[in-house]
Design a protein around this motif. Structure first.
Motif, PDB file in Angstrom:
ATOM      1  N   GLU A 134     -14.288  24.006  43.395  1.00 25.07           N
ATOM      2  CA  GLU A 134     -13.369  24.207  42.526  1.00 25.07           C
ATOM      3  C   GLU A 134     -12.135  24.543  43.657  1.00 25.07           C
ATOM      4  O   GLU A 134     -11.992  24.390  44.859  1.00 25.07           O
ATOM      5  CB  GLU A 134     -13.344  25.581  41.885  1.00 25.07           C
ATOM      6  N   PHE A 135     -11.111  23.645  43.544  1.00 27.53           N
ATOM      7  CA  PHE A 135      -9.414  23.580  43.811  1.00 27.53           C
ATOM      8  C   PHE A 135      -9.333  24.328  43.172  1.00 27.53           C
ATOM      9  O   PHE A 135      -8.709  24.436  42.333  1.00 27.53           O
ATOM     10  CB  PHE A 135      -9.357  22.413  43.964  1.00 27.53           C
ATOM     11  N   TYR A 136      -7.818  25.059  44.426  1.00 31.73           N
ATOM     12  CA  TYR A 136      -7.265  26.535  44.029  1.00 31.73           C
ATOM     13  C   TYR A 136      -6.477  26.418  45.313  1.00 31.73           C
ATOM     14  O   TYR A 136      -6.885  26.493  46.316  1.00 31.73           O
ATOM     15  CB  TYR A 136      -8.204  27.592  43.295  1.00 31.73           C
ATOM     16  N   GLU A 137      -5.540  28.138  44.898  1.00 30.72           N
ATOM     17  CA  GLU A 137      -4.334  28.086  46.170  1.00 30.72           C
ATOM     18  C   GLU A 137      -5.095  28.825  47.181  1.00 30.72           C
ATOM     19  O   GLU A 137      -4.885  29.927  47.033  1.00 30.72           O
ATOM     20  CB  GLU A 137      -3.542  28.786  45.969  1.00 30.72           C
ATOM     21  N   GLY A 138      -6.451  28.921  47.562  1.00 28.96           N
ATOM     22  CA  GLY A 138      -7.188  29.805  48.508  1.00 28.96           C
ATOM     23  C   GLY A 138      -7.963  29.492  49.239  1.00 28.96           C
ATOM     24  O   GLY A 138      -7.984  28.507  50.529  1.00 28.96           O
ATOM     25  N   PHE A 171      -3.464  26.580  52.256  1.00 30.71           N
ATOM     26  CA  PHE A 171      -4.930  26.896  51.306  1.00 30.71           C
ATOM     27  C   PHE A 171      -5.967  25.903  51.288  1.00 30.71           C
ATOM     28  O   PHE A 171      -5.568  24.448  51.506  1.00 30.71           O
ATOM     29  CB  PHE A 171      -4.001  26.883  49.951  1.00 30.71           C
ATOM     30  N   MET A 174      -7.305  24.200  48.773  1.00 31.34           N
ATOM     31  CA  MET A 174      -6.211  22.481  47.440  1.00 31.34           C
ATOM     32  C   MET A 174      -5.943  21.464  48.716  1.00 31.34           C
ATOM     33  O   MET A 174      -5.408  22.213  49.409  1.00 31.34           O
ATOM     34  CB  MET A 174      -5.314  23.686  47.549  1.00 31.34           C
TER      35      MET A 174
END
Length: 342
Positions: A134-138, A171, A174
């Motif tokens: 998953e692409f996310y700010e993490g 991130f 991301m």
């Protein structure tokens, strides 16, 4: 008893004074060394160190302690790899994939100031782009962990850029720009699919494409996998159609980036795809400039090549083993990786 306490107190004070003086001396020596590097007589050292710090996420500010922003910008802007025009890219017609084998070669490479590994995949159809779930700010994944997400993947290198604004805003899950995986646009930073990006991709007929290309153009061209890298700092095109992207080299030892760990993907005219990772920041391997990469790749007949994200991100994995030596000890987590199937 009071005398003993007083004696211990004096000893502690002396130790603290010695430690403080030692630390102060070390800091002073570092400041003097940096002053000599940035303000001293060696233009080569100044250019190399400014470019090196410019490519880091947390140390970009350091040269401006010794030089004006205008001076730093002038050096950075005068030491860049040539860019390509919007909508243009490499010529795929010259890549002749008529004979392939299942062979995967692992080669030790070495230069004057660096060492690293090259993986040559003779069947380009085995190369694909892997991503985090998953692409996310993490936090993303190391290449080794990302490979474990795919049952048929046996090796890989780190790929495209990600959002990195410093220690508190990094991130690694991301990506930046554009990501295409298995023929699908899985990430586009702009809502406008006609915005061009500096992308490196692989087509459905297994040819490496480099160009300033939009998401829509990439799909029309039959690009099945692609990532974005910054065309100036982290991931410029190095070789297009057999030609170096550096037309004039004022100082080949520093031009086009400082000495740093590097990652590259390239392709020869016979279709074989080359993964290259250079170690850096170590006594045994200081790192490579973009010019170093170009000369090395040309020695191996690479026809098209682009740098990927470098620094602590640079990592090569094969058969569950990290083949290079990341200078941070543990490779950085990333959102994307170029992988090879069994």
């Amino acid at each position: 008893m009071a005398c003993e306490k007083l004696g211990r107190k004096r000893i502690i004070i002396r130790i603290l004074i010695i430690v403080g003086l030692t630390i102060g001396f070390i800091v002073a020596m570092i400041v003097i060394a940096l002053f000599v590097l940035f303000r001293g007589p060696s233009e080569t050292a100044r250019i190399e160190w400014i470019n090196m710090f410019n490519e880091t996420s947390q140390m970009k500010w350091l040269p401006e302690l010794f030089l004006s922003k205008e001076q730093v910008d002038e050096i950075i802007n005068s030491n860049q790899v040539s860019l390509v025009e919007d909508g243009t890219g490499s010529d795929m017609d010259v890549i002749d994939i008529t004979q392939t084998t299942d062979e995967i070669e692992i080669i030790d490479v070495k230069g004057e100031l660096f060492q690293g590994k090259m993986m040559i995949i003779h069947d380009p159809s085995k190369v694909f782009l892997g991503t985090v779930p998953e692409f996310y700010e993490g936090a993303g994944q190391t290449v080794k962990d990302m490979i474990s997400n795919y049952s048929d993947a046996i090796g890989g290198i780190n790929a495209g850029d990600f959002i990195d604004l410093g220690a508190d805003n990094s991130f690694t899950a991301m990506p930046s720009g554009l990501v295409i995986s298995d023929g699908q646009i899985v990430f586009c930073e702009s809502d406008d699919y006609d915005t061009p990006y500096n992308i490196t991709g692989i087509t459905n007929d297994n040819k490496l494409v480099l160009g300033n290309i939009s998401a829509n153009e990439a799909i029309e061209m039959g690009i099945r996998d692609a990532v974005y890298t910054n065309e100036i700092t982290t991931g410029p095109f190095l070789i297009i159609n057999g030609k170096s992207m550096i037309e004039e080299v004022p100082d080949s030892s520093v031009y086009g980036g400082g000495v740093n760990p590097r990652t590259v993907i390239g392709q020869r005219r016979d279709g074989a795809i080359c993964f290259l990772v250079i170690d850096g920041g170590q006594a045994s391997s200081f790192g490579a400039t973009f010019v170093d990469l170009i000369y090395l790749l040309q020695d191996y007949d690479v026809y098209n090549a682009c740098a990927m994200d470098g620094g602590t991100s640079s990592q090569m994995v094969y058969q569950g083993e990290i083949l290079n030596h990341p200078y941070s000890g543990t490779p950085r987590k990333c959102p994307t990786a170029w992988m090879v199937r069994q």
